[in-house]
Write an enzyme that holds these catalytic residues in place. Structure first.
Site, short mmCIF file in Angstrom:
data_model
loop_
_atom_site.label_atom_id
_atom_site.label_comp_id
_atom_site.label_asym_id
_atom_site.label_seq_id
_atom_site.Cartn_x
_atom_site.Cartn_y
_atom_site.Cartn_z
N SER A 76 0.83 -1.22 0.00
CA SER A 76 0.00 0.00 0.00
C SER A 76 0.86 1.27 0.00
CB SER A 76 -0.97 0.01 1.19
OG SER A 76 -0.29 -0.25 2.40
N HIS B 278 -1.87 -8.90 1.99
CA HIS B 278 -1.56 -7.63 2.66
C HIS B 278 -2.71 -7.31 3.64
CE1 HIS B 278 0.28 -3.85 3.39
NE2 HIS B 278 -0.13 -3.17 2.33
N HIS C 68 5.83 -12.56 7.69
CA HIS C 68 6.05 -11.18 7.25
C HIS C 68 7.26 -11.11 6.34
CE1 HIS C 68 6.46 -6.80 7.39
NE2 HIS C 68 5.17 -6.82 7.68
N ARG D 141 2.90 -4.43 16.77
CA ARG D 141 1.50 -3.98 16.59
C ARG D 141 0.56 -5.07 17.08
NH1 ARG D 141 1.66 -2.80 10.30
NH2 ARG D 141 2.50 -4.92 10.44
N ASP E 244 -2.30 -8.36 11.74
CA ASP E 244 -3.65 -8.78 11.37
C ASP E 244 -4.17 -9.94 12.19
OD1 ASP E 244 -3.94 -6.87 9.29
OD2 ASP E 244 -2.56 -8.05 8.08
N1 AMX Z 1 1.34 -19.56 6.02
C1 AMX Z 1 1.81 -20.46 5.14
N2 AMX Z 1 2.90 -20.28 4.38
C2 AMX Z 1 3.59 -19.14 4.58
C3 AMX Z 1 3.19 -18.16 5.51
C4 AMX Z 1 2.00 -18.41 6.24
N3 AMX Z 1 1.52 -17.52 7.10
N4 AMX Z 1 4.07 -17.15 5.46
C5 AMX Z 1 4.99 -17.46 4.52
N5 AMX Z 1 4.70 -18.67 3.99
C6 AMX Z 1 5.37 -19.33 2.88
C7 AMX Z 1 5.30 -18.47 1.65
O1 AMX Z 1 4.04 -18.61 1.00
C8 AMX Z 1 6.46 -18.99 0.84
O2 AMX Z 1 6.04 -20.20 0.24
P1 AMX Z 1 6.55 -20.62 -1.23
O3 AMX Z 1 8.03 -20.81 -1.07
O4 AMX Z 1 5.80 -21.87 -1.51
O5 AMX Z 1 6.19 -19.48 -2.14
C9 AMX Z 1 7.48 -19.31 1.91
O6 AMX Z 1 6.74 -19.46 3.13
C10 AMX Z 1 8.52 -18.22 2.10
O7 AMX Z 1 7.86 -16.99 2.31
P2 AMX Z 1 8.50 -15.82 3.21
O8 AMX Z 1 9.75 -15.40 2.55
O9 AMX Z 1 8.57 -16.27 4.62
O10 AMX Z 1 7.36 -14.70 3.16
P3 AMX Z 1 7.11 -13.63 2.01
O11 AMX Z 1 7.98 -12.47 2.28
O12 AMX Z 1 7.19 -14.25 0.67
O13 AMX Z 1 5.57 -13.25 2.27
C11 AMX Z 1 3.66 -12.73 3.58
C12 AMX Z 1 5.17 -12.51 3.37
C13 AMX Z 1 3.16 -11.81 4.67
C14 AMX Z 1 2.92 -12.43 2.27
C15 AMX Z 1 3.46 -14.22 4.00
O14 AMX Z 1 4.08 -14.45 5.24
C16 AMX Z 1 1.99 -14.61 4.08
O15 AMX Z 1 1.40 -14.99 3.06
N6 AMX Z 1 1.35 -14.51 5.30
C17 AMX Z 1 -0.08 -14.78 5.45
C18 AMX Z 1 -0.89 -13.59 4.99
C19 AMX Z 1 -0.76 -12.41 5.95
O16 AMX Z 1 -0.89 -12.55 7.15
N7 AMX Z 1 -0.54 -11.23 5.39
C20 AMX Z 1 -0.48 -9.98 6.16
C21 AMX Z 1 0.92 -9.43 6.27
C22 AMX Z 1 0.94 -8.11 7.03
C23 AMX Z 1 0.24 -7.07 6.25
O17 AMX Z 1 0.69 -6.69 5.19
N8 AMX Z 1 -0.88 -6.61 6.70
#
Ligand code: AMX
Length: 433
Positions: free
Chosen positions: A239, A269, A316, A325, A371
């Site tokens: 964002s 996000h 994250h 937070r 979140d």
């Molecule tokens: N559940 C399951 N798998 C997860 C995970 C979770 N909560 N967090 C990370 N992973 C996985 C990724 O999907 C990725 O899998 P892949 O290799 O098969 O593609 C692997 O772990 C490595 O990812 P990462 O480097 O640890 O995370 P990232 O920087 O690529 O992504 C984020 C970060 C937040 C998108 C991810 O942790 C996620 O999808 N979390 C759940 C959604 C969420 O809570 N989002 C809110 C974030 C805060 C915000 O912006 N408001």
């Protein structure tokens, strides 16, 4: 306004630092880019500049150098309430100076004058099908007001680059106070049969938001806490980055914020707060009245992972510890709703989920983000329409991103235009024949 005078002074003081860095040290290397970073969402590439907030992977966010508890501590509080004025926080984000009560109240009064939602915005929203997602309505409401832009008016009349920040600041101060009013309007339109509540001229931004939502105290403090906590998380998140990117084309604050909000609406996000509640409700449904246990939570989390989905609210891109937070909201829950069953369940997930994610071994950060904890507070105070939660995030996020794009204009940050390469070029760099 003292806020504008202070900002003008800060801008004058800051400009030589940016000019010097560019002129004398422009060639100094800040970061390298690997193949994984080029394909993988530029994770960790240091190529954005902001002074509004900084995110340390282990400590979490600092707003203008202060942690969350320090920020809450230092800002003027609404009399008789636990949390500071959002308006004073905005003063602080913009200028890095802690405002006095008098300086804060001046912003409160100025924002009251600017907060009425134009009739045509209400008409636009009423014309949309009621099952439209509230984030779509929120973004559309912001975009509809673009015709009000002072920046566009003055730009078309011809203006020096050095003055760009002034009409941008005016746009920001016209737009920001309308956002909680817009959010409450959408809420009452969608979920309360369009039974709207008029603004209360005696109330600050957080207080009036609670009032127009129709939710009693201490929801005013929940709103203040929520808006401040969600305001800024440095510049690389979707964002903030989107808002900055769009503004870099000299698009005005309305265009830029609306775009940033569209990014916030993604489930990876801001929409994750809605997903957390939806996951938790489905889990409770499956229990069919049975008491949740750590073992049942573990099984459900594994089911989610095994079906190829993410555990919402965990992980994250930058953080490597529990999000402060999250902690801040957890402390609120421990004080105000310690025995609430949904909070107990969220706490149980907190106990179990990091272990499950560690066992799976994919996520770099198994700890909860903001979140994972925010929905339960809303639910407790009666806001059970969880598809609305990301709009609350979007009101808060506006504080940070709008402060940022004002500074972008002040420091003359360039139109953003990173370079792309082809897959064949990457293969060549990698030495693949
Ligand atoms: N559940 C399951 N798998 C997860 C995970 C979770 N909560 N967090 C990370 N992973 C996985 C990724 O999907 C990725 O899998 P892949 O290799 O098969 O593609 C692997 O772990 C490595 O990812 P990462 O480097 O640890 O995370 P990232 O920087 O690529 O992504 C984020 C970060 C937040 C998108 C991810 O942790 C996620 O999808 N979390 C759940 C959604 C969420 O809570 N989002 C809110 C974030 C805060 C915000 O912006 N408001």
């Amino acid at each position: 306004m003292k806020l504008k005078k202070t900002l003008a002074k800060k801008i004058e003081e800051h400009r030589p630092r940016t000019t010097r860095l560019l002129k004398e040290f422009g060639d100094v290397e800040v970061s390298k880019v690997t193949v994984a970073q080029a394909i993988g969402g530029a994770r960790g590439v240091r190529c954005l500049v902001t002074d509004v907030s900084y995110l340390d992977p282990f400590e979490g966010i600092r707003f203008r150098g202060r942690t969350i508890p320090e920020t809450f501590e230092v800002l003027p509080k609404v009399p008789g309430r636990e949390y500071p004025y959002v308006e004073g926080f905005f003063y602080y984000l913009m200028t890095s100076e802690v405002p006095t009560e008098k300086e804060t109240l001046e912003v409160v009064e100025e924002f009251k004058k600017r907060r009425a939602l134009p009739q045509y915005v209400k008409d636009v929203l009423r014309a949309m099908p009621r099952d439209t997602h509230p984030m779509t309505m929120y973004s559309a409401g912001i975009l509809a007001m673009q015709r009000e832009s002072e920046f566009v008016k003055q730009y078309n009349e011809g203006m020096s680059k050095m003055e760009y920040w002034d009409p941008m600041f005016e746009d920001v101060c016209n737009l920001l106070p309308k956002l909680p009013v817009l959010a409450a309007f959408i809420y009452r339109l969608k979920y309360k049969d369009d039974d709207q509540i008029d603004a209360n001229p005696d109330l600050d931004m957080g207080g009036n938001f609670a009032h127009q939502m129709g939710i009693a105290e201490p929801y005013d403090d929940v709103a203040r806490m929520y808006f401040i906590l969600h305001s800024d998380h440095e510049s690389g998140n979707v964002s903030a980055h989107t808002t900055h990117l769009v503004a870099s084309a000299l698009s005005d604050a309305y265009y830029a914020l609306s775009a940033g909000i569209n990014g916030l609406a993604g489930p990876l996000h801001g929409l994750a707060n809605q997903e957390v509640l939806s996951w938790t409700m489905k889990f409770q449904e499956q229990l069919g009245g049975k008491e949740p246990t750590e073992e049942l939570v573990r099984e459900a989390l594994w089911d989610t992972l095994n079906s190829g989905q993410v555990i919402p609210g965990y992980g994250h891109a930058v953080l490597r510890k529990t999000d402060p937070r999250y902690t801040s909201q957890r402390e609120f829950c421990l004080k105000h709703l310690p025995d609430y069953p949904l909070f107990k369940l969220i706490s149980m997930i907190y106990k179990v989920a990091p272990g499950v994610l560690e066992e799976q071994g994919k996520a770099k950060n198994p700890w909860p983000n903001v979140d994972a904890q925010s929905g339960v507070i809303q639910w407790y105070y009666g806001l059970k329409e969880y598809d609305f939660y990301t709009v609350l995030f979007g009101v808060g996020r506006a504080l940070g991103v709008l402060a940022n794009i004002t500074w972008d204009r002040a420091l003359g940050y360039a139109i953003e235009r990173p370079k792309s390469v082809t897959t064949a070029m990457l293969e060549e760099v990698a030495g693949i024949k």
